[in-house]
Scaffold this motif. Structure first.
Motif, PDB file in Angstrom:
ATOM      1  N   SER A  73      23.661  13.990  47.623  1.00 45.01           N
ATOM      2  CA  SER A  73      25.120  14.060  47.630  1.00 45.01           C
ATOM      3  C   SER A  73      25.716  12.666  47.805  1.00 45.01           C
ATOM      4  O   SER A  73      25.034  11.721  48.203  1.00 45.01           O
ATOM      5  CB  SER A  73      25.610  14.962  48.760  1.00 45.01           C
ATOM      6  N   ALA A  74      26.998  12.579  47.532  1.00 42.56           N
ATOM      7  CA  ALA A  74      27.713  11.316  47.705  1.00 42.56           C
ATOM      8  C   ALA A  74      27.722  10.905  49.167  1.00 42.56           C
ATOM      9  O   ALA A  74      27.731   9.717  49.480  1.00 42.56           O
ATOM     10  CB  ALA A  74      29.140  11.454  47.179  1.00 42.56           C
ATOM     11  N   ASP A  75      27.692  11.871  50.085  1.00 43.11           N
ATOM     12  CA  ASP A  75      27.682  11.554  51.517  1.00 43.11           C
ATOM     13  C   ASP A  75      26.435  10.762  51.900  1.00 43.11           C
ATOM     14  O   ASP A  75      26.508   9.828  52.693  1.00 43.11           O
ATOM     15  CB  ASP A  75      27.760  12.823  52.357  1.00 43.11           C
ATOM     16  N   ILE A  76      25.296  11.123  51.345  1.00 45.86           N
ATOM     17  CA  ILE A  76      24.052  10.412  51.641  1.00 45.86           C
ATOM     18  C   ILE A  76      24.138   8.985  51.122  1.00 45.86           C
ATOM     19  O   ILE A  76      23.738   8.040  51.808  1.00 45.86           O
ATOM     20  CB  ILE A  76      22.844  11.145  51.037  1.00 45.86           C
ATOM     21  N   ILE A  77      24.663   8.820  49.930  1.00 45.47           N
ATOM     22  CA  ILE A  77      24.812   7.487  49.352  1.00 45.47           C
ATOM     23  C   ILE A  77      25.729   6.638  50.228  1.00 45.47           C
ATOM     24  O   ILE A  77      25.448   5.470  50.493  1.00 45.47           O
ATOM     25  CB  ILE A  77      25.374   7.563  47.909  1.00 45.47           C
ATOM     26  N   THR A  78      26.811   7.228  50.703  1.00 44.51           N
ATOM     27  CA  THR A  78      27.760   6.509  51.545  1.00 44.51           C
ATOM     28  C   THR A  78      27.113   6.052  52.846  1.00 44.51           C
ATOM     29  O   THR A  78      27.400   4.967  53.342  1.00 44.51           O
ATOM     30  CB  THR A  78      28.994   7.394  51.838  1.00 44.51           C
ATOM     31  N   LEU A  79      26.229   6.868  53.398  1.00 46.43           N
ATOM     32  CA  LEU A  79      25.536   6.490  54.626  1.00 46.43           C
ATOM     33  C   LEU A  79      24.481   5.414  54.378  1.00 46.43           C
ATOM     34  O   LEU A  79      24.224   4.578  55.244  1.00 46.43           O
ATOM     35  CB  LEU A  79      24.881   7.712  55.265  1.00 46.43           C
ATOM     36  N   ALA A  80      23.871   5.436  53.212  1.00 41.45           N
ATOM     37  CA  ALA A  80      22.767   4.514  52.920  1.00 41.45           C
ATOM     38  C   ALA A  80      23.239   3.160  52.385  1.00 41.45           C
ATOM     39  O   ALA A  80      22.582   2.153  52.619  1.00 41.45           O
ATOM     40  CB  ALA A  80      21.813   5.158  51.920  1.00 41.45           C
ATOM     41  N   PHE A  81      24.354   3.151  51.677  1.00 43.26           N
ATOM     42  CA  PHE A  81      24.831   1.921  51.054  1.00 43.26           C
ATOM     43  C   PHE A  81      26.223   1.579  51.564  1.00 43.26           C
ATOM     44  O   PHE A  81      27.054   2.457  51.744  1.00 43.26           O
ATOM     45  CB  PHE A  81      24.904   2.068  49.530  1.00 43.26           C
ATOM     46  N   ARG A  82      26.473   0.298  51.738  1.00 49.48           N
ATOM     47  CA  ARG A  82      27.811  -0.137  52.137  1.00 49.48           C
ATOM     48  C   ARG A  82      28.780   0.051  50.973  1.00 49.48           C
ATOM     49  O   ARG A  82      28.375   0.097  49.820  1.00 49.48           O
ATOM     50  CB  ARG A  82      27.779  -1.604  52.535  1.00 49.48           C
ATOM     51  N   TYR A  83      30.053   0.102  51.305  1.00 47.21           N
ATOM     52  CA  TYR A  83      31.090   0.283  50.278  1.00 47.21           C
ATOM     53  C   TYR A  83      31.122  -0.881  49.294  1.00 47.21           C
ATOM     54  O   TYR A  83      31.574  -0.738  48.172  1.00 47.21           O
ATOM     55  CB  TYR A  83      32.468   0.453  50.940  1.00 47.21           C
ATOM     56  N   ASP A  84      30.635  -2.058  49.723  1.00 49.19           N
ATOM     57  CA  ASP A  84      30.686  -3.234  48.856  1.00 49.19           C
ATOM     58  C   ASP A  84      29.311  -3.618  48.280  1.00 49.19           C
ATOM     59  O   ASP A  84      29.133  -4.738  47.798  1.00 49.19           O
ATOM     60  CB  ASP A  84      31.297  -4.417  49.595  1.00 49.19           C
ATOM     61  N   THR A  85      28.366  -2.688  48.306  1.00 50.76           N
ATOM     62  CA  THR A  85      27.048  -2.943  47.731  1.00 50.76           C
ATOM     63  C   THR A  85      27.180  -3.248  46.241  1.00 50.76           C
ATOM     64  O   THR A  85      27.954  -2.602  45.539  1.00 50.76           O
ATOM     65  CB  THR A  85      26.140  -1.702  47.901  1.00 50.76           C
ATOM     66  N   ILE A  86      26.423  -4.222  45.775  1.00 51.18           N
ATOM     67  CA  ILE A  86      26.366  -4.505  44.340  1.00 51.18           C
ATOM     68  C   ILE A  86      24.970  -4.137  43.872  1.00 51.18           C
ATOM     69  O   ILE A  86      23.980  -4.665  44.366  1.00 51.18           O
ATOM     70  CB  ILE A  86      26.685  -5.977  44.031  1.00 51.18           C
ATOM     71  N   TRP A  87      24.894  -3.202  42.958  1.00 51.85           N
ATOM     72  CA  TRP A  87      23.636  -2.677  42.432  1.00 51.85           C
ATOM     73  C   TRP A  87      23.378  -3.336  41.084  1.00 51.85           C
ATOM     74  O   TRP A  87      24.200  -3.264  40.177  1.00 51.85           O
ATOM     75  CB  TRP A  87      23.776  -1.170  42.292  1.00 51.85           C
ATOM     76  N   HIS A  88      22.269  -4.018  40.962  1.00 53.00           N
ATOM     77  CA  HIS A  88      21.878  -4.680  39.718  1.00 53.00           C
ATOM     78  C   HIS A  88      20.837  -3.795  39.054  1.00 53.00           C
ATOM     79  O   HIS A  88      19.755  -3.601  39.595  1.00 53.00           O
ATOM     80  CB  HIS A  88      21.275  -6.064  39.991  1.00 53.00           C
ATOM     81  N   GLY A  89      21.173  -3.272  37.897  1.00 44.00           N
ATOM     82  CA  GLY A  89      20.271  -2.345  37.236  1.00 44.00           C
ATOM     83  C   GLY A  89      20.088  -2.661  35.768  1.00 44.00           C
ATOM     84  O   GLY A  89      20.391  -3.748  35.295  1.00 44.00           O
ATOM     85  N   PHE A  90      19.623  -1.681  35.099  1.00 46.01           N
ATOM     86  CA  PHE A  90      19.291  -1.786  33.681  1.00 46.01           C
ATOM     87  C   PHE A  90      20.512  -1.483  32.826  1.00 46.01           C
ATOM     88  O   PHE A  90      21.502  -0.955  33.297  1.00 46.01           O
ATOM     89  CB  PHE A  90      18.159  -0.805  33.354  1.00 46.01           C
ATOM     90  N   GLN A  91      20.410  -1.807  31.546  1.00 43.14           N
ATOM     91  CA  GLN A  91      21.474  -1.461  30.606  1.00 43.14           C
ATOM     92  C   GLN A  91      21.441   0.044  30.371  1.00 43.14           C
ATOM     93  O   GLN A  91      20.377   0.610  30.402  1.00 43.14           O
ATOM     94  CB  GLN A  91      21.272  -2.187  29.265  1.00 43.14           C
ATOM     95  N   PRO A  92      22.494   0.715  30.194  1.00 37.98           N
ATOM     96  CA  PRO A  92      23.865   0.252  30.020  1.00 37.98           C
ATOM     97  C   PRO A  92      24.645   0.142  31.333  1.00 37.98           C
ATOM     98  O   PRO A  92      25.799  -0.227  31.311  1.00 37.98           O
ATOM     99  CB  PRO A  92      24.468   1.335  29.138  1.00 37.98           C
ATOM    100  N   LEU A  93      24.038   0.450  32.463  1.00 35.40           N
ATOM    101  CA  LEU A  93      24.772   0.420  33.729  1.00 35.40           C
ATOM    102  C   LEU A  93      25.011  -1.000  34.232  1.00 35.40           C
ATOM    103  O   LEU A  93      26.063  -1.314  34.738  1.00 35.40           O
ATOM    104  CB  LEU A  93      24.027   1.222  34.794  1.00 35.40           C
ATOM    105  N   ARG A  94      24.029  -1.821  34.147  1.00 34.01           N
ATOM    106  CA  ARG A  94      24.049  -3.227  34.539  1.00 34.01           C
ATOM    107  C   ARG A  94      24.436  -3.412  36.002  1.00 34.01           C
ATOM    108  O   ARG A  94      23.600  -3.414  36.845  1.00 34.01           O
ATOM    109  CB  ARG A  94      24.952  -4.022  33.605  1.00 34.01           C
TER     110      ARG A  94
END
Length: 68
Positions: free
Chosen positions: A20-41
């Motif tokens: 759920s989004a709640d788990i993501i919110t607990l695990a990652f800060r609001y200002d996290t920058i995720w570097h991933g693959f294309q097309p998300l980047r």
């Protein structure tokens, strides 16, 4: 370092049971920058990580499992 490993373990356990989004919110800060693959980047913040990565992935593969 053990505390960080526990946090990651708890995150994956929670995501395996009921992602759920709640788990993501607990695990990652609001200002996290995720570097991933294309097309998300680059995704910025826990809300965007959830809505642009996890939600579509789980919708496409509903029986997705992770094995440590």
């Amino acid at each position: 370092m053990i505390q960080n490993k526990k946090m990651v373990w708890d995150y994956w356990q929670a995501m395996s049971v009921d992602p759920s989004a709640d788990i993501i919110t607990l695990a990652f800060r609001y200002d996290t920058i995720w570097h991933g693959f294309q097309p998300l980047r680059y995704l910025q913040g826990s809300a965007e990580i959830w809505s642009r990565f996890w939600q579509p992935l789980l919708a496409a593969i509903p029986d997705l499992t992770r094995r440590p």
